[in-house]
Design an enzyme around this catalytic site. Structure first.
Site, short mmCIF file in Angstrom:
data_model
loop_
_atom_site.label_atom_id
_atom_site.label_comp_id
_atom_site.label_asym_id
_atom_site.label_seq_id
_atom_site.Cartn_x
_atom_site.Cartn_y
_atom_site.Cartn_z
N HIS A 1 -3.39 7.51 1.63
CA HIS A 1 -3.76 6.16 1.20
C HIS A 1 -5.17 5.89 1.73
O HIS A 1 -5.49 6.17 2.88
CB HIS A 1 -2.76 5.15 1.77
CG HIS A 1 -3.20 3.73 1.61
ND1 HIS A 1 -3.66 3.24 0.41
CD2 HIS A 1 -3.27 2.71 2.49
CE1 HIS A 1 -3.98 1.96 0.56
NE2 HIS A 1 -3.76 1.62 1.82
N CYS B 1 0.81 -1.23 0.00
CA CYS B 1 0.00 0.00 0.00
C CYS B 1 0.85 1.28 0.00
O CYS B 1 0.32 2.36 -0.24
CB CYS B 1 -0.96 0.01 1.17
SG CYS B 1 -2.13 -1.36 1.08
N ASN C 1 -10.03 -0.11 -0.32
CA ASN C 1 -8.57 -0.04 -0.32
C ASN C 1 -8.02 -0.69 -1.59
O ASN C 1 -8.11 -1.91 -1.76
CB ASN C 1 -8.05 -0.77 0.94
CG ASN C 1 -6.54 -0.69 1.07
OD1 ASN C 1 -5.83 -0.35 0.13
ND2 ASN C 1 -6.05 -1.03 2.25
#
Ligand code: COA
Length: 314
Positions: free
Chosen positions: A241, A112, A271
């Site tokens: 993020h 990520c 996500n």
């Protein structure tokens, strides 16, 4: 020599199939209310037959179009992904051919935090004069590594891609960046597979990841602004993020950034790992919130853990 790497184009792409929270509640023991209040996510996009390269190609072409440059003029392609289409070759080389470029191309894996790591790497190429036009893409088909029977992870992740085109600039662009890794947290968040006919799935201790994410990202954001001599009131937008709205708002509160200066798109796509920051960025550039000259802070953390920030004058 150019001092700065400037973002001259952004692009993104989400595959058309949408899985809503209500859809998930028909197959696993969960509810729209639980997912929305605990994460902020309302839906995620899922590939049917598209690959990581396909998503990357569409995002890349949007970014190249905005930048007004031809793929043939690129000096380098960096593709951040944790879901490459094959063990080898690098998905970036397939992307190079798909968009008609002929420059070097490589994948970068930092889960990520992948987009942050890729952007920082690209910046170094520009600063040293080794490259002048670079395509940085984050693209993921996480639905391939999600265990759709595990409610603690299935509700969180989605597929998508985002891209930026960087160009050398003498006056503005990336102002500062910071990268960190700490490999002591393998068991907190990982995909185990042994490459022999076995597809691994995401396994996560959500609670532990949550606390570490808030702590590390808050200190990181404070340090980044301090080292760049920029007070938080001079920041126009935080583009974090997109993992969980509660992580994002806890970090924003700790660094005293009001939520109306934070770009949040996770309700729409969940996500998407390395794709999430460029997806959020492109959304806010195209809807007119982010304007030329704005100070932006990108920050993210992923498995490892690896985490980092990039401060940009857009
Ligand atoms: N639907 C309904 N209930 C669920 C559920 C779901 N999808 N997932 C978990 N639960 C249950 C748990 O079983 C637990 O039940 P119990 O109290 O009976 O044991 C309860 O909800 C609370 O679980 P917990 O894990 O403590 O919830 P939480 O508030 O920590 O939220 C996450 C869980 C995963 C949303 C949260 O921890 C998180 O977002 N962590 C960070 C994850 C992340 O961002 N990872 C990627 C980093 S890049």
């Amino acid at each position: 020599m150019n001092k700065f790497a400037r973002i001259i184009g952004t692009g993104s792409y989400l595959p058309p199939t949408i899985v809503t929270n209500d859809d998930l509640s028909k197959t696993i023991d969960t509810t729209n209310e639980w997912i929305t209040t605990r994460t902020g996510i309302k839906q995620r996009h899922k590939v049917t037959d598209e690959t990581t390269c396909d998503l990357a190609e569409k995002a890349a072409n949007h970014a190249l179009e905005m930048a007004g440059i031809n793929a043939k003029d690129l000096d380098l392609i960096i593709l951040a992904t944790t879901t490459p289409d094959k063990v080898f070759p690098a998905t970036a080389t397939m992307l190079q051919t798909a968009i008609g470029a002929s420059c070097p191309a490589f994948d970068l894996q930092s889960v990520c935090a992948g987009f942050i790591f890729a952007l920082t790497t690209a910046q170094q190429y520009i600063k040293t004069g080794a490259a002048n036009k670079i395509l940085v893409v984050g693209s993921e088909t996480l639905s391939r590594i999600v265990n759709w029977k595990d409610r603690s992870t299935a509700v969180l992740f989605g597929d998508g891609a985002g891209a930026v085109v960087l160009s050398g600039s003498s006056d503005t662009g990336i102002l500062h960046s910071k990268l960190f890794s700490d490999g002591n947290y393998l068991s907190s968040l990982q995909v185990s597979n042994n490459y022999i006919n076995e597809v691994g799935f995401i396994k996560m201790s959500g609670n532990e990841v949550f606390k570490i994410a808030v702590n590390r990202l808050s200190s990181l954001a404070k340090e980044t602004l301090k080292e760049a001599n920029l007070s938080s009131d001079k920041l126009d937008w935080m583009v974090p993020h997109q993992a969980n709205i509660r992580i994002i708002s806890a970090v924003a509160k700790r660094i005293k950034i009001p939520m109306n200066k934070v770009i949040v798109t996770l309700e729409n796509h969940g996500n998407t790992s390395a794709a999430s920051i460029p997806l959020a960025l492109d959304t806010a550039v195209r809807d007119g919130r982010i304007k030329k000259g704005d100070n932006l802070l990108f920050e993210g953390i992923g498995a490892g853990f690896s985490w980092g920030s990039v401060l940009v004058q857009f």
